[in-house]
Enzyme design. Structure first.
Site, PDB file in Angstrom:
ATOM      1  N   GLU A 136      -2.542  20.930  -2.983  1.00  0.00           N
ATOM      2  CA  GLU A 136      -1.138  20.641  -3.313  1.00  0.00           C
ATOM      3  C   GLU A 136      -0.813  21.082  -4.741  1.00  0.00           C
ATOM      4  O   GLU A 136      -0.432  20.275  -5.595  1.00  0.00           O
ATOM      5  CB  GLU A 136      -0.834  19.157  -3.099  1.00  0.00           C
ATOM      6  CG  GLU A 136      -1.039  18.753  -1.646  1.00  0.00           C
ATOM      7  CD  GLU A 136      -0.527  17.373  -1.273  1.00  0.00           C
ATOM      8  OE1 GLU A 136      -0.465  16.495  -2.160  1.00  0.00           O
ATOM      9  OE2 GLU A 136      -0.187  17.155  -0.100  1.00  0.00           O
ATOM     10  N   GLU A 157      -3.512  18.948   6.347  1.00  0.00           N
ATOM     11  CA  GLU A 157      -3.253  17.511   6.234  1.00  0.00           C
ATOM     12  C   GLU A 157      -2.037  17.168   7.066  1.00  0.00           C
ATOM     13  O   GLU A 157      -0.992  17.820   6.952  1.00  0.00           O
ATOM     14  CB  GLU A 157      -2.953  17.101   4.787  1.00  0.00           C
ATOM     15  CG  GLU A 157      -4.152  16.998   3.912  1.00  0.00           C
ATOM     16  CD  GLU A 157      -3.805  16.405   2.551  1.00  0.00           C
ATOM     17  OE1 GLU A 157      -2.960  15.494   2.461  1.00  0.00           O
ATOM     18  OE2 GLU A 157      -4.396  16.886   1.568  1.00  0.00           O
TER      19      GLU A 157
HETATM   20  C1  BG6 Z   1      -1.558  14.267   0.179  1.00  0.00           C
HETATM   21  C2  BG6 Z   1      -2.842  14.348  -0.617  1.00  0.00           C
HETATM   22  O1  BG6 Z   1      -0.482  14.364  -0.671  1.00  0.00           O
HETATM   23  O2  BG6 Z   1      -1.277  13.095   0.856  1.00  0.00           O
HETATM   24  C3  BG6 Z   1      -3.934  13.391  -0.176  1.00  0.00           C
HETATM   25  O3  BG6 Z   1      -3.353  15.659  -0.671  1.00  0.00           O
HETATM   26  C4  BG6 Z   1      -3.304  12.063   0.151  1.00  0.00           C
HETATM   27  O4  BG6 Z   1      -4.907  13.314  -1.196  1.00  0.00           O
HETATM   28  C5  BG6 Z   1      -2.320  12.251   1.298  1.00  0.00           C
HETATM   29  O5  BG6 Z   1      -4.219  11.035   0.399  1.00  0.00           O
HETATM   30  C6  BG6 Z   1      -1.682  10.969   1.802  1.00  0.00           C
HETATM   31  O6  BG6 Z   1      -1.105  10.274   0.734  1.00  0.00           O
HETATM   32  P1  BG6 Z   1      -1.448   8.741   0.464  1.00  0.00           P
HETATM   33  O7  BG6 Z   1      -0.766   8.430  -0.794  1.00  0.00           O
HETATM   34  O8  BG6 Z   1      -0.925   8.014   1.648  1.00  0.00           O
HETATM   35  O9  BG6 Z   1      -2.928   8.668   0.365  1.00  0.00           O
END
Ligand code: BG6
Length: 490
Positions: free
Chosen positions: A191, A387
């Site tokens: 990111e 992701e």
């Molecule tokens: C992404 C990141 O933005 O979102 C991850 O690359 C992160 O590291 C994921 O864990 C989900 O966000 P959160 O805040 O729910 O863990």
């Protein structure tokens, strides 16, 4: 005709060292920015998760490093460091073709600026990659995911210092050489667009007056662009088999209305987001940034040769995270009634057509198809969803089961839209569901925001056995992979 995903599609799951690996002070690892992310009580939390976006200063950094009372959950994560064999066996049981993980830079170079790497750190990832190889699981490795050696914060003030480019390239070269033949899929910065929003966690930047300094932020971003290009160059030289990608937090911003100003506003939002991909895929700064830099008095320092580096060493593919979409509206069209919703790294207007997760993130499977089409139309390079997933509250039943139909529903709908996008002609390499084994949240540092197919018995304070339990979604995903998605699509 049976509908299914291509045989070579890379199904899997994703994690990051800073939230999953733990063992922050073992094996010669040095401290990293993520180790200073304190657990925040829900009542003290902003929607973005406080520590994640609050500009860090020297005083708070020293406090966190010496604090004996606060809780810093990313220091222990889910204890993958000690349980990697068990975790990889669970991934293999689900039929994973790939597993996304990151290397903790400060495990390899504890301070960040050493010339000789820490052998114990290198050996740990050797063992992990060998274990993955045993099951035929292809590693997908991020070089920098929301952590940065504290040594480089203190001595060099983070990524705003050009010297950090050399340290990063040396680190990249070291791991490319060491893991040649074991790893072929790489991502340089997770990111990368978030550095332009937060600064400290991934950029090691300190802001003494509590305000983000845009000049420093964008200079740091420029240095990451150069570092990523040089790492791509060296990665291809060391092993032409290496496939090196960029990684963006994709934020699809729908215009709130068909008012032309709202349409223009959504174009601005796209520019804000796609600037990073434009540089890393097209190989040059897009012209729309000139105005932004001019209006914000930002004057980037380019060294001689930088433009060539960016244009010659572009990435092989584009990867991105997608959790939700958002809605945008021109400031002149704002009204009192608009509802605000939380989201991945943003706060925005809520979309009346969508439902939201327990954390207020709005669920939009069709938005994933929109995103895939838009990105492929624009870049024409292979895409990889690295992701996607649902952070939710799960309950461990007394018999060790976890019933998570909400997660299955979320994933089912998103995977169906991925299939539609492939049918639309999008070249999609694979899909790694975020947090495949429960891990600490990036934004709120809590464990109870769970994404996994596997439940980890630990609470927000780090109490628990850390034992692993299969959720209902574990068996569901296993069937999806085994049938190449056919069980969902037909
Ligand atoms: C992404 C990141 O933005 O979102 C991850 O690359 C992160 O590291 C994921 O864990 C989900 O966000 P959160 O805040 O729910 O863990």
């Amino acid at each position: 005709m049976t509908k299914q995903f291509p045989k070579e599609f890379l199904w899997g799951g994703a994690t990051a060292a800073n939230q999953y690996e733990g063992a922050w002070d073992e094996g010669g690892r040095g401290p990293a920015t993520s180790d200073t992310a304190r657990s925040i009580a829900p009542e003290d939390r902003t929607n973005l998760g406080s520590e994640f976006t609050t500009p860090m200063n020297r005083e708070r950094l020293e406090f966190a490093l010496n604090d004996k009372e606060g809780l810093y959950p990313k220091r222990w994560g889910s204890d993958f460091y000690h349980r990697y064999k068990e975790d990889i066996a669970l991934m293999a049981e689900m039929g994973f073709k790939t597993f996304r993980l990151s290397i903790a830079w400060s495990r390899i170079f504890p301070n960040g600026d050493e010339t000789v790497p820490n052998e114990e750190g290198l050996a740990f990832y050797d063992a992990v990659f060998d274990e993955l190889n045993k099951y035929g699981i292809e590693p997908l490795v991020t070089l920098s995911h929301y952590e940065f050696p504290i040594g480089l914060v203190k001595a060099y003030s983070g990524w705003k210092n050009r010297k950090v480019v050399d340290f990063f390239v040396h680190y990249a070269e070291t791991v490319f050489n060491r893991y040649k033949g074991k790893v072929k899929y790489w991502l340089t910065f997770n990111e990368i667009n978030i550095l332009g929003m937060t600064g400290y966690l991934s950029g090691g930047l300190l802001f003494e007056d509590g305000k983000l300094n845009l000049q420093d932020m964008y200079q740091a971003v420029h240095h990451q662009f150069i570092a990523s290009s040089l790492a791509t160059k060296v990665g291809h030289e060391i092993d032409p088999e290496n496939q090196i990608g960029m990684m963006l937090a994709r934020m699809e911003a729908y215009p709130a209305t068909c008012h032309p100003d709202d349409i223009m506003q959504s174009i601005h939002k796209d520019h804000e987001n796609l600037f990073y991909a434009d540089v890393q895929i097209r190989g040059k700064y897009p012209s729309y940034m000139n105005r932004f830099f001019r209006e914000n008095n930002i004057e980037l320092v380019f060294e001689e040769g930088d433009e060539d580096i960016l244009s010659q060493y572009t990435v092989d593919f584009m990867s991105f995270s997608y959790y939700m979409s958002s809605v945008t509206r021109h400031p002149n069209n704002q009204t009192e009634e608009q509802k605000v919703t939380a989201g991945n790294l943003i706060l925005g207007e809520s979309n009346p057509y969508l439902e939201a997760s327990d954390w207020g993130w709005q669920i939009d499977p069709v938005g994933l198809r929109v995103t895939l089409n838009k990105l492929y139309d624009r870049y024409q390079v292979p895409l990889f969803i690295v992701e996607n997933g649902l952070g939710a509250l799960d309950t461990l039943e007394t018999d060790g089961s976890i019933h998570d139909p909400y997660r299955i529903d979320y994933l089912d709908k998103h995977i169906k839209q991925m299939y539609e996008a492939i049918e639309d002609g999008v070249e999609l390499m694979g899909y790694t569901m975020w947090g495949c084994i429960d891990l600490v949240s990036a934004s709120t540092s809590e464990m109870s925001k769970r994404y996994g197919f596997v439940y980890v018995d630990a609470d927000d304070q780090g109490n628990g056995s850390f034992d692993r339990y299969r959720k209902d979604s574990f068996y569901w995903y296993k069937d999806v992979i085994a049938s190449d998605g056919a069980n969902l699509l037909n």
